[in-house]
Design a protein around this motif. Sequence first.
Motif, mmCIF file in Angstrom:
data_model
loop_
_atom_site.group_PDB
_atom_site.id
_atom_site.type_symbol
_atom_site.label_atom_id
_atom_site.label_comp_id
_atom_site.label_asym_id
_atom_site.label_seq_id
_atom_site.Cartn_x
_atom_site.Cartn_y
_atom_site.Cartn_z
ATOM 1 N N LYS A 110 0.826 -1.213 0.000
ATOM 2 C CA LYS A 110 0.000 0.000 0.000
ATOM 3 C C LYS A 110 0.862 1.265 0.000
ATOM 4 C CE LYS A 110 -3.976 -1.895 2.565
ATOM 5 N NZ LYS A 110 -5.035 -1.586 1.597
ATOM 6 N N PHE A 111 0.215 2.385 -0.305
ATOM 7 C CA PHE A 111 0.729 3.721 0.009
ATOM 8 C C PHE A 111 0.098 4.132 1.334
ATOM 9 C CE2 PHE A 111 1.482 3.489 -4.475
ATOM 10 C CZ PHE A 111 2.597 4.286 -4.709
ATOM 11 N N VAL A 112 0.754 5.033 2.038
ATOM 12 C CA VAL A 112 0.209 5.438 3.327
ATOM 13 C C VAL A 112 -1.070 6.250 3.169
ATOM 14 C CG1 VAL A 112 1.598 7.557 3.521
ATOM 15 C CG2 VAL A 112 0.784 6.400 5.593
ATOM 16 N N SER A 113 -1.207 7.009 2.079
ATOM 17 C CA SER A 113 -2.373 7.879 1.914
ATOM 18 C C SER A 113 -2.746 8.006 0.443
ATOM 19 C CB SER A 113 -2.068 9.272 2.465
ATOM 20 O OG SER A 113 -1.043 9.896 1.695
ATOM 21 N N LYS A 114 -3.963 8.466 0.212
ATOM 22 C CA LYS A 114 -4.397 8.748 -1.161
ATOM 23 C C LYS A 114 -3.527 9.832 -1.779
ATOM 24 C CE LYS A 114 -8.513 9.783 -3.935
ATOM 25 N NZ LYS A 114 -7.887 10.819 -4.787
ATOM 26 N N TYR A 115 -3.103 10.786 -0.945
ATOM 27 C CA TYR A 115 -2.236 11.871 -1.419
ATOM 28 C C TYR A 115 -0.931 11.301 -1.970
ATOM 29 C CZ TYR A 115 -0.100 16.569 -1.202
ATOM 30 O OH TYR A 115 0.496 17.767 -1.494
ATOM 31 N N ALA A 116 -0.334 10.345 -1.279
ATOM 32 C CA ALA A 116 0.889 9.711 -1.758
ATOM 33 C C ALA A 116 0.615 8.848 -2.983
ATOM 34 C CB ALA A 116 1.518 8.874 -0.650
ATOM 35 N N PHE A 117 -0.517 8.136 -2.976
ATOM 36 C CA PHE A 117 -0.876 7.285 -4.112
ATOM 37 C C PHE A 117 -1.089 8.111 -5.376
ATOM 38 C CE2 PHE A 117 -4.363 5.309 -6.605
ATOM 39 C CZ PHE A 117 -3.703 4.156 -7.004
ATOM 40 N N ASP A 118 -1.756 9.259 -5.235
ATOM 41 C CA ASP A 118 -2.027 10.112 -6.393
ATOM 42 C C ASP A 118 -0.772 10.829 -6.890
ATOM 43 O OD1 ASP A 118 -4.698 9.434 -6.374
ATOM 44 O OD2 ASP A 118 -5.344 11.224 -5.274
ATOM 45 N N ASN A 119 0.213 11.009 -6.004
ATOM 46 C CA ASN A 119 1.439 11.733 -6.355
ATOM 47 C C ASN A 119 2.661 10.920 -5.908
ATOM 48 O OD1 ASN A 119 0.109 14.554 -7.027
ATOM 49 N ND2 ASN A 119 -0.736 13.930 -5.052
ATOM 50 N N PRO A 120 2.864 9.738 -6.490
ATOM 51 C CA PRO A 120 3.864 8.808 -5.952
ATOM 52 C C PRO A 120 5.299 9.311 -6.021
ATOM 53 C CG PRO A 120 3.083 8.067 -8.105
ATOM 54 C CD PRO A 120 2.185 9.193 -7.686
ATOM 55 N N ASN A 121 5.623 10.135 -6.988
ATOM 56 C CA ASN A 121 6.997 10.612 -7.126
ATOM 57 C C ASN A 121 7.188 12.040 -6.624
ATOM 58 O OD1 ASN A 121 7.922 8.179 -8.294
ATOM 59 N ND2 ASN A 121 7.007 8.802 -10.240
ATOM 60 N N ARG A 122 6.190 12.515 -5.855
ATOM 61 C CA ARG A 122 6.299 13.838 -5.242
ATOM 62 C C ARG A 122 5.996 13.803 -3.756
ATOM 63 N NH1 ARG A 122 1.846 17.926 -6.865
ATOM 64 N NH2 ARG A 122 0.979 17.262 -4.856
ATOM 65 N N GLU A 123 5.019 12.982 -3.338
ATOM 66 C CA GLU A 123 4.558 13.021 -1.951
ATOM 67 C C GLU A 123 4.847 11.746 -1.153
ATOM 68 O OE1 GLU A 123 3.606 15.710 -0.624
ATOM 69 O OE2 GLU A 123 3.365 16.891 -2.462
ATOM 70 N N ASP A 124 5.246 10.683 -1.805
ATOM 71 C CA ASP A 124 5.378 9.413 -1.106
ATOM 72 C C ASP A 124 6.425 9.458 0.003
ATOM 73 O OD1 ASP A 124 4.782 6.682 -0.657
ATOM 74 O OD2 ASP A 124 6.517 6.082 -1.853
ATOM 75 N N ILE A 125 7.558 10.102 -0.241
ATOM 76 C CA ILE A 125 8.610 10.137 0.775
ATOM 77 C C ILE A 125 8.186 10.985 1.965
ATOM 78 C CG2 ILE A 125 10.930 11.017 1.261
ATOM 79 C CD1 ILE A 125 11.753 9.979 -1.502
ATOM 80 N N SER A 126 7.662 12.173 1.734
ATOM 81 C CA SER A 126 7.234 13.028 2.846
ATOM 82 C C SER A 126 6.136 12.367 3.667
ATOM 83 C CB SER A 126 6.748 14.389 2.327
ATOM 84 O OG SER A 126 7.834 15.213 1.989
ATOM 85 N N GLU A 127 5.188 11.716 3.001
ATOM 86 C CA GLU A 127 4.102 11.058 3.704
ATOM 87 C C GLU A 127 4.607 9.851 4.503
ATOM 88 O OE1 GLU A 127 0.120 11.734 3.135
ATOM 89 O OE2 GLU A 127 1.498 13.351 3.651
ATOM 90 N N THR A 128 5.506 9.083 3.915
ATOM 91 C CA THR A 128 6.018 7.887 4.582
ATOM 92 C C THR A 128 6.975 8.249 5.707
ATOM 93 O OG1 THR A 128 5.804 6.646 2.507
ATOM 94 C CG2 THR A 128 7.193 5.677 4.228
ATOM 95 N N PHE A 129 7.818 9.265 5.496
ATOM 96 C CA PHE A 129 8.800 9.638 6.516
ATOM 97 C C PHE A 129 8.119 10.002 7.827
ATOM 98 C CE2 PHE A 129 11.367 12.693 8.845
ATOM 99 C CZ PHE A 129 12.597 12.050 8.893
ATOM 100 N N ALA A 130 6.986 10.675 7.756
ATOM 101 C CA ALA A 130 6.293 11.104 8.982
ATOM 102 C C ALA A 130 5.913 9.914 9.851
ATOM 103 C CB ALA A 130 5.057 11.931 8.622
ATOM 104 N N VAL A 131 5.325 8.881 9.234
ATOM 105 C CA VAL A 131 4.913 7.726 10.042
ATOM 106 C C VAL A 131 6.122 6.896 10.456
ATOM 107 C CG1 VAL A 131 2.584 7.659 9.107
ATOM 108 C CG2 VAL A 131 4.368 6.344 7.980
ATOM 109 N N TRP A 132 7.166 6.858 9.605
ATOM 110 C CA TRP A 132 8.406 6.179 10.003
ATOM 111 C C TRP A 132 8.976 6.815 11.266
ATOM 112 C CZ3 TRP A 132 13.319 8.438 10.288
ATOM 113 C CH2 TRP A 132 14.373 7.549 10.566
ATOM 114 N N LEU A 133 8.963 8.141 11.334
ATOM 115 C CA LEU A 133 9.503 8.827 12.508
ATOM 116 C C LEU A 133 8.689 8.502 13.756
ATOM 117 C CD1 LEU A 133 11.763 10.827 13.315
ATOM 118 C CD2 LEU A 133 10.055 12.643 13.116
ATOM 119 N N ALA A 134 7.370 8.410 13.595
ATOM 120 C CA ALA A 134 6.520 8.036 14.730
ATOM 121 C C ALA A 134 6.880 6.644 15.234
ATOM 122 C CB ALA A 134 5.056 8.088 14.326
#
Length: 340
Positions: free
Chosen positions: A197-221
């Motif tokens: 999966k992608f973490v969010s629809k935002y990351a899924f819709d923009n995989p090469n722009r938002e995926d790292i920022s969206e994933t990094f946040a939950v990784w840090l948690a």
Amino acid sequence: MNTKFLFTAVLMLCLNNQSYSQNSNYIYENGTLWHTGFYNILKSSDESVLDNTSYKSEEIALMWDRLANNGNGAWVEPLSWIYTINYKDNISAEMRIRQSDYTKTEADQAVERYKDYLGRLPYVLRNGIKLINIMKGNANFGGNNWNNSIDIYEGDLSERIIKDGNIEEMLLHEGAHSALDYLYNEDWITERNKDTKFVSKYAFDNPNREDISETFAVWLALRNVDNRLSTEDYNKVTQGLSYRIAYLNSLNFDINPIVGNTLSTESFKYEENLLFPNPVKNQINLINIDAKAYVIYNFLGVKVLEGVIKNNRVIPFDSFNTGLYFIKLDNNKKIKFIKE
């Protein structure tokens, strides 16, 4: 229609629509910033490594204004109040505050408003954020990797997220753009393609722009020594993003001042064809090994099981969650496997 009313209405819709997704491609319907379960990835009570700030000069500053050019965005060069922000771990950044929006006194107050929020960000982001631009406007914050900048827009949105307590998460997201977007490479894409999966629809819709920022946040948690996710969020994230989270672990980021849990899945070469089946369902069957003992870690590096290898070389594993795991054997062999 009143544009301010329209912006506020859209914002409220995003803030109040925080449901889990029924789509098989992603976990959350909206970006991670709008999921209340992520509002405490960083807390106001967390340590800030801010050292000091100082006024420097008045200068022309290059910044991206997403509201310019009839809302299409444009690079602008406004006269700005320039400040330096210094952190206790010997890194610094430049804060530039647009003069057309702020008096000198108001600029001083803006620096005071954000300095401790910035000081709570992990070292890997603060070290990559060189420029912090502050201007007025009802717009989402922004981040640019090419010049390592973040853009703070002060208006209805910034007031709301400060009130709701997720301002640090907004800066975390944009800071990841500024500091980490260089990671969009073959390695990241390879690991992403292994995940379910992608973490969010935002990351899924923009995989090469938002995926790292969206994933990094939950990784840090997850990396925080006192895991900042609920059990439900933890299970959803760890099952859907295990390969990308393991990849971020392998980069050994400095996350000071955040206290991270100890990682035990350090970078090493993994052996192939030492167990079957892979993915594992109910039990691990070891083959072609001469080891006597084992330790198994989840993809966060947390030990989940250890023991002596029995004569039948079978390790029961039916009670564990789906996701990525690692076995270390006492003969120095290492094995990576998936639990279905």
